[in-house]
Structures are given as structure tokens and as C-alpha cells.
Design an enzyme around this catalytic site. Structure first.
Site, PDB file in Angstrom:
ATOM      1  N   GLU A  18       0.824  -1.219   0.000  1.00 33.47           N
ATOM      2  CA  GLU A  18       0.000   0.000   0.000  1.00 33.47           C
ATOM      3  C   GLU A  18       0.856   1.265   0.000  1.00 33.47           C
ATOM      4  OE1 GLU A  18      -3.722  -0.435   2.519  1.00 33.47           O
ATOM      5  OE2 GLU A  18      -2.482  -2.043   3.323  1.00 33.47           O
ATOM      6  N   SER A 185      -6.343  -2.735   2.100  1.00 32.25           N
ATOM      7  CA  SER A 185      -6.763  -2.275   0.769  1.00 32.25           C
ATOM      8  C   SER A 185      -7.212  -3.404  -0.149  1.00 32.25           C
ATOM      9  CB  SER A 185      -5.632  -1.472   0.086  1.00 32.25           C
ATOM     10  OG  SER A 185      -5.429  -0.258   0.759  1.00 32.25           O
ATOM     11  N   SER A 321     -11.174  10.129   0.774  1.00 33.04           N
ATOM     12  CA  SER A 321     -11.266   8.810   1.407  1.00 33.04           C
ATOM     13  C   SER A 321     -12.492   8.745   2.313  1.00 33.04           C
ATOM     14  CB  SER A 321     -10.008   8.520   2.229  1.00 33.04           C
ATOM     15  OG  SER A 321      -8.876   8.449   1.405  1.00 33.04           O
TER      16      SER A 321
END
Length: 350
Positions: A18, A185, A321
Site C-alpha cells: 500500500e 486495501s 477517502s
């Protein structure tokens, strides 16, 4: 410190898969921090685990340098960075997602140096990252979740795959999901329907971890909530829904597919909104979290089922986000959210 500002070292990048998501989060955070209140020292970490100079780190954040360079040198930390950590900062904001950042390793490093930091401590970070331990703790606290099994690499090597597949299919029904225990993720996750996809899914997940979670598939909407605080001072955001055109909410859907929709607030009953808040606080406290976490749920209103999927102790933190957007819905701006996280970290460390 030399001035009245709060001095923060912003860690980003790191050894995780990530890495690129971390850079995006850090860029948003750096730009949003009030420069009148804070002095920010950006410090990138390469994929090999080396700390990058502040000058190069700034170039990466500002887009002047495309990526964190690969470094081969004797010392992980050079003298300039040691000086910043020892003499110039009040705390670290470790915007590191996934292994070597969200899993307690960087937190333990900072604890050893007696440096304050934003977010969960070593233990809560490690538990939140290791989904096998996380799920066992949720089970202990009777927090509802889907059926799951834990599978280690050595266990797979001792069994014939067709027999193992059939046992999991009998226990969890088909399709089921395979995911690395320590990854975020949605990296390394596969949906399995038959033996052929089972073999490929195991191979993919074992790239990232030697321990896997095998989970039953759940019919329901994907709902998320955000939590901020510590001890008895805990705030829970509005609930938000993720609508993905993909088979499930994978890495592509999260970060690359423009068709993924975030519905905030989620269109669910008031009773279920309250239930999600309650479960969010219970899960947050169960792992001993502090500062920041995002909770992911599956909600089936027809059957009146709410199941927790996981907790993320350092969720994606760009202005687009889910975590900051969920708090924006209840009146907390991105900048105010950063202020609150810093205040919690400073108060926790006293």
C-alpha cells in the site's frame, strides 16, 4: 521546541504493497495542515525500509519526484533524520498503511525512542492488522461476524488441495473468500467458487502472508463508519455505503475504478445506524484502539443482520477517502479532524 508551533514528522511510503496509497494520504494531510499551527517534516520511507531525506520527501509529496527512490546504504536512518526525530518534533504522524506501518512495527520503533505518535499503539495496531487475531478477539467479545477459518501455509502443505477445498466448502458454503491475514486495501483477496480458482487464490494470498483468513460470503450491503477518540471520549461518524460495480470491493474498485460510489449518509434505518455506532465502539474498545479507526460492516436489512468485517487502524486519508468524508457528514472538516487527531495523540502521551 524552538517555536510555538506543533512540530510533526509525517511518515509515509513504507515497505507495504500500500506504499502508493500512503503517499496519496500523506500529500492530502500535508496540504491540509495549518502551517500557522504546525511545522511539518515530511519523511518518506522506501520500499526497502530506508528513511529518505526531508528535501527528497518534500519533492515526492509535491509531485516533483515521481516515486520514493530505492536506497542502498549502510544506515537506515541518516544523521539529518535522527536529528529531526531527537530534537525537532513533538510527535510523528505515521501515515503508513499495511505491514511495516499499520501493524505495530513502526509504533514499537517510536515507543523505543520515546516519541509520541498519532493513532493506535503497538498492540492495537498489531491486532487490527492481523485479521486472524482480530476475528478471534471479536468472537471473544461476541461481536457478530461471518463464519471464518484460519489457514496457515504449513497446514496447506500437509493436505491435498481437493480435500481441503471440499472441507472449506462444506463448512463455509460457496463462494467463500480467501484473504491474507496481514494486509489491507483488499490486496491479495479472491472470491472462490470452485477448485481451480481455489488453487489460484491460495497462491495469490500467500504472496503477502503465510497465514490466511477463509471467510463465508455474506449477502449484504457494504457499510462503513469512522471512529475518533480514546478511553470514554469516543466519537462515531455517520455511516456510509460503498457501491462497487466489481464482484467485491477490491483494490481496483477502491483506488482506480471511477464507477465506485460512496453514499454518505447510508440509506439505512435509524435503528441500524445506532447499531453500527454501538458495534463500532465495541470493536474499537475490544482491540484497545485509540485515535483513529475505520470499521467495515455487512448489512442485510431484510434479514436484520449486521456483521462486522474488519477494523482498519490507519485507513486511507485523502480528502476523498471514506474516513474523513464520514466525519465531514457530521460537521467535522478535514482540517478539524487532523487537529483532533493531534490533540488526542498529545493527550494520550502525557
Amino acid at each position: 521546541m524552538s517555536n510555538s508551533k506543533i512540530n510533526i514528522a509525517l511518515f509515509f511510503g513504507g515497505r507495504s504493497a500500500e506504499h502508493e496509497v500512503s503517499i496519496l494520504s500523506a500529500r492530502s494531510i500535508y496540504n491540509a495542515f495549518s502551517k500557522e499551527k504546525y511545522k511539518i517534516y515530511p519523511i518518506a520511507i522506501s520500499k526497502q525500509g530506508y528513511f529518505i531525506s526531508p528535501a527528497e520527501s518534500e519533492a515526492i509529496l509535491f509531485g516533483e519526484q515521481k516515486k520514493v527512490p530505492e536506497i542502498n546504504r549502510k544506515n537506515i536512518l541518516d544523521q539529518e533524520i535522527l536529528n529531526i526525530l531527537e530534537n525537532k518534533i513533538d510527535l510523528v504522524f505515521p501515515v503508513l498503511h499495511g505491514p511495516y506501518g499499520e501493524d505495530g512495527k513502526i509504533q514499537g520503533f517510536l515507543d523505543t525512542l520515546n516519541i509520541k505518535y498519532v493513532g493506535c499503539d503497538l498492540l492495537a495496531s498489531a491486532v487490527g492488522m492481523d485479521k486472524a487475531v482480530m476475528k478471534e478477539i471479536f468472537s471473544y467479545y461476541n461481536i457478530p461476524q461471518s463464519e471464518f477459518r484460519i489457514l496457515k501455509k504449513e497446514d496447506v502443505n500437509k493436505q491435498k488441495l481437493p480435500k481441503l477445498f471440499q472441507k472449506l466448502a462444506d463448512d463455509l458454503k460457496r463462494p467463500f473468500f480467501i484473504k491474507p491475514a496481514n494486509m489491507g486495501s483488499s490486496i491479495g483477496i479472491s472470491k472462490v467458487k470452485e477448485l481451480s480458482s481455489f488453487k489460484a487464490a491460495l497462491k495469490e494470498a500467500f504472496k503477502y502472508d503465510n497465514k490466511l483468513i477463509i471467510e463465508s460470503s455474506v449477502e449484504g450491503r457494504e457499510i462503513e463508519s469512522a471512529v475518533l477518540g480514546s478511553g470514554d471520549q469516543i466519537q462515531v461518524s455517520a455511516a456510509g455505503e460503498i457501491i462497487s460495480t466489481h464482484d467485491f470491493y477490491d483494490y481496483q474498485a477502491k483506488y482506480k475504478d471511477q464507477s465506485t460510489e460512496l453514499i454518505i449518509p447510508a440509506e439505512i434505518s435509524e435503528a441500524n445506524k445506532e447499531k453500527i455506532k454501538e458495534l463500532s465502539i465495541r470493536a474499537f474498545k475490544a482491540i484497545g484502539a485509540a485515535g483513529i479507526s475505520r470499521l467495515d460492516f455487512f448489512v442485510n436489512e431484510k434479514e436484520n443482520i449486521i456483521l462486522i468485517n474488519e477494523i482498519n487502524t490507519m485507513p486511507g486519508f485523502t480528502q476523498f477517502s471514506m474516513y474523513p468524508l464520514l466525519f465531514k457528514e457530521v460537521g467535522m472538516s478535514y482540517m478539524e479532524l487532523l487537529d483532533e487527531l493531534v490533540n488526542i495523540a498529545l493527550a494520550e502521551a502525557k
